[in-house]
Design a protein around this motif. Structure first.
Motif, short mmCIF file in Angstrom:
data_model
loop_
_atom_site.label_atom_id
_atom_site.label_comp_id
_atom_site.label_asym_id
_atom_site.label_seq_id
_atom_site.Cartn_x
_atom_site.Cartn_y
_atom_site.Cartn_z
N GLU A 78 0.33 10.01 -22.61
CA GLU A 78 0.36 9.77 -24.06
C GLU A 78 -1.00 9.36 -24.60
O GLU A 78 -1.60 10.05 -25.42
CB GLU A 78 1.40 8.70 -24.37
CG GLU A 78 1.50 8.34 -25.84
CD GLU A 78 2.61 7.33 -26.09
OE1 GLU A 78 2.34 6.33 -26.79
OE2 GLU A 78 3.73 7.53 -25.60
N GLY A 79 -1.50 8.22 -24.14
CA GLY A 79 -2.78 7.73 -24.62
C GLY A 79 -3.21 6.51 -23.82
O GLY A 79 -2.43 5.94 -23.05
N ILE A 130 -3.94 11.79 -26.55
CA ILE A 130 -5.00 11.25 -27.40
C ILE A 130 -5.98 10.48 -26.51
O ILE A 130 -5.62 10.03 -25.42
CB ILE A 130 -4.46 10.34 -28.52
CG1 ILE A 130 -3.70 9.15 -27.93
CG2 ILE A 130 -3.58 11.13 -29.47
CD1 ILE A 130 -3.39 8.08 -28.96
N LYS A 131 -7.20 10.34 -26.98
CA LYS A 131 -8.25 9.80 -26.13
C LYS A 131 -8.70 8.39 -26.54
O LYS A 131 -9.60 7.82 -25.92
CB LYS A 131 -9.44 10.76 -26.13
CG LYS A 131 -8.99 12.15 -25.70
CD LYS A 131 -10.09 13.07 -25.36
CE LYS A 131 -9.62 14.43 -24.93
NZ LYS A 131 -8.32 14.53 -24.31
N CYS A 132 -8.07 7.83 -27.55
CA CYS A 132 -8.39 6.47 -27.98
C CYS A 132 -7.11 5.65 -28.06
O CYS A 132 -6.06 6.17 -28.47
CB CYS A 132 -9.08 6.48 -29.34
SG CYS A 132 -10.65 7.36 -29.36
N ASP A 173 -1.42 12.69 -37.26
CA ASP A 173 -2.80 13.09 -37.53
C ASP A 173 -3.72 12.76 -36.36
O ASP A 173 -4.70 13.48 -36.10
CB ASP A 173 -3.32 12.43 -38.82
CG ASP A 173 -3.40 10.92 -38.70
OD1 ASP A 173 -2.38 10.29 -38.35
OD2 ASP A 173 -4.49 10.35 -38.96
N GLU A 174 -3.41 11.70 -35.62
CA GLU A 174 -4.21 11.33 -34.46
C GLU A 174 -4.01 12.34 -33.33
O GLU A 174 -4.97 12.76 -32.67
CB GLU A 174 -3.81 9.92 -34.01
CG GLU A 174 -4.13 8.86 -35.06
CD GLU A 174 -3.36 7.57 -34.87
OE1 GLU A 174 -3.60 6.62 -35.66
OE2 GLU A 174 -2.53 7.48 -33.96
N ILE A 175 -2.76 12.73 -33.14
CA ILE A 175 -2.46 13.75 -32.12
C ILE A 175 -3.14 15.06 -32.48
O ILE A 175 -3.74 15.72 -31.62
CB ILE A 175 -0.94 13.94 -31.99
CG1 ILE A 175 -0.30 12.66 -31.44
CG2 ILE A 175 -0.61 15.13 -31.09
CD1 ILE A 175 1.22 12.67 -31.46
N PRO A 200 -6.93 19.99 -30.13
CA PRO A 200 -7.83 21.09 -29.75
C PRO A 200 -8.66 20.78 -28.50
O PRO A 200 -8.94 21.67 -27.70
CB PRO A 200 -8.73 21.26 -30.98
CG PRO A 200 -7.96 20.68 -32.11
CD PRO A 200 -7.18 19.55 -31.52
N PHE A 201 -9.03 19.52 -28.33
CA PHE A 201 -9.84 19.15 -27.17
C PHE A 201 -9.00 19.12 -25.90
O PHE A 201 -9.48 19.46 -24.82
CB PHE A 201 -10.52 17.80 -27.42
CG PHE A 201 -11.52 17.86 -28.54
CD1 PHE A 201 -12.79 18.38 -28.32
CD2 PHE A 201 -11.18 17.46 -29.82
CE1 PHE A 201 -13.71 18.47 -29.35
CE2 PHE A 201 -12.09 17.54 -30.86
CZ PHE A 201 -13.36 18.05 -30.63
#
Length: 216
Positions: free
Chosen positions: A75-76, A116-118, A129-131, A136-137
């Motif tokens: 997840e993150g 997500i990366k943060c 919006d964060e997802i 794309p990355f």
């Protein structure tokens, strides 16, 4: 048909006939090159594409074998991940390591990343919006690694990868296809810490993954 469009088509036909007369049967075409993880990380940079950059300590990109056959996506980042800049290093990460070892895999043999990366504040669920900012990355990471199998850990990872609104309880243990890659969703290790009775389900999913890996 618009007269200008018709003229362009006629010009193209004439040009192609000219090339054919010169012995050129096809136009040269170079497909887009496969990105490397270094390329993806460089493009990501000091990402500020969503509001999570305001509260994070570290951007957690992912780690592992860049040619891994198996990729695991969670997840993150949580608290420990945000501090160390590495995915799955807290209690849930320790459990994930043991899960991998149960099918005779070490972390270094697979690639581990997150949707997500943060880290979201107070470890809340990522917002749409964060997802979307990270998606794309994540897809570029998948394209760079080209795994044969992806294990989606938890609802957020499964929904993001499969573009579905279904919960993990409906997706867990089922086999999906993502551009030729096998995707199997299962429960997130953090969920297992709260619901240890579900470990049997994850064990069954891991056994299937182990069988697939043997057949590759």
């Amino acid at each position: 048909m618009d007269e200008k469009v018709s003229d362009v088509i006629d010009d193209l036909k004439s040009y192609l006939e000219y090339l054919k007369g010169m012995g050129i049967e096809a136009l040269p075409f170079s497909p887009p090159s496969k990105p490397t993880l270094k390329d993806v990380r460089g493009e990501l940079g000091d990402c500020k594409r969503c509001k999570l950059h305001r509260t994070r300590k570290t951007l957690v990109f992912g780690e592992g074998n860049e040619r891994a056959t198996l990729m695991l996506i969670g997840e993150g980042p949580g608290y420990e991940e945000d501090i160390q800049g590495r995915p799955f290093v807290g209690r849930a990460g320790q459990l994930l390591t043991r899960i991998l070892q149960s099918i005779e895999l070490q972390r270094e043999e697979v690639y581990i990343a997150n949707t997500i990366k943060c880290r979201p504040p107070q470890n809340r669920n990522p917002e749409p919006d964060e997802i979307q900012s990270c998606h794309p990355f994540l897809l570029k990471q998948i394209r760079a690694i080209q795994p044969k199998i992806i294990c989606a850990l938890g609802t957020v990872a499964a929904q993001s990868l499969l573009q579905t609104g279904s919960k993990i309880t409906a997706l867990r243990g089922r086999l999906f296809d993502l551009n030729g890659i096998r995707v199997i969703p299962t429960y997130h290790p953090a969920f297992l810490l709260r619901n240890p009775e579900r470990k049997r389900d994850v064990w069954e999913d891991m056994k299937r993954i182990a069988e697939w890996l043997k057949g590759l």
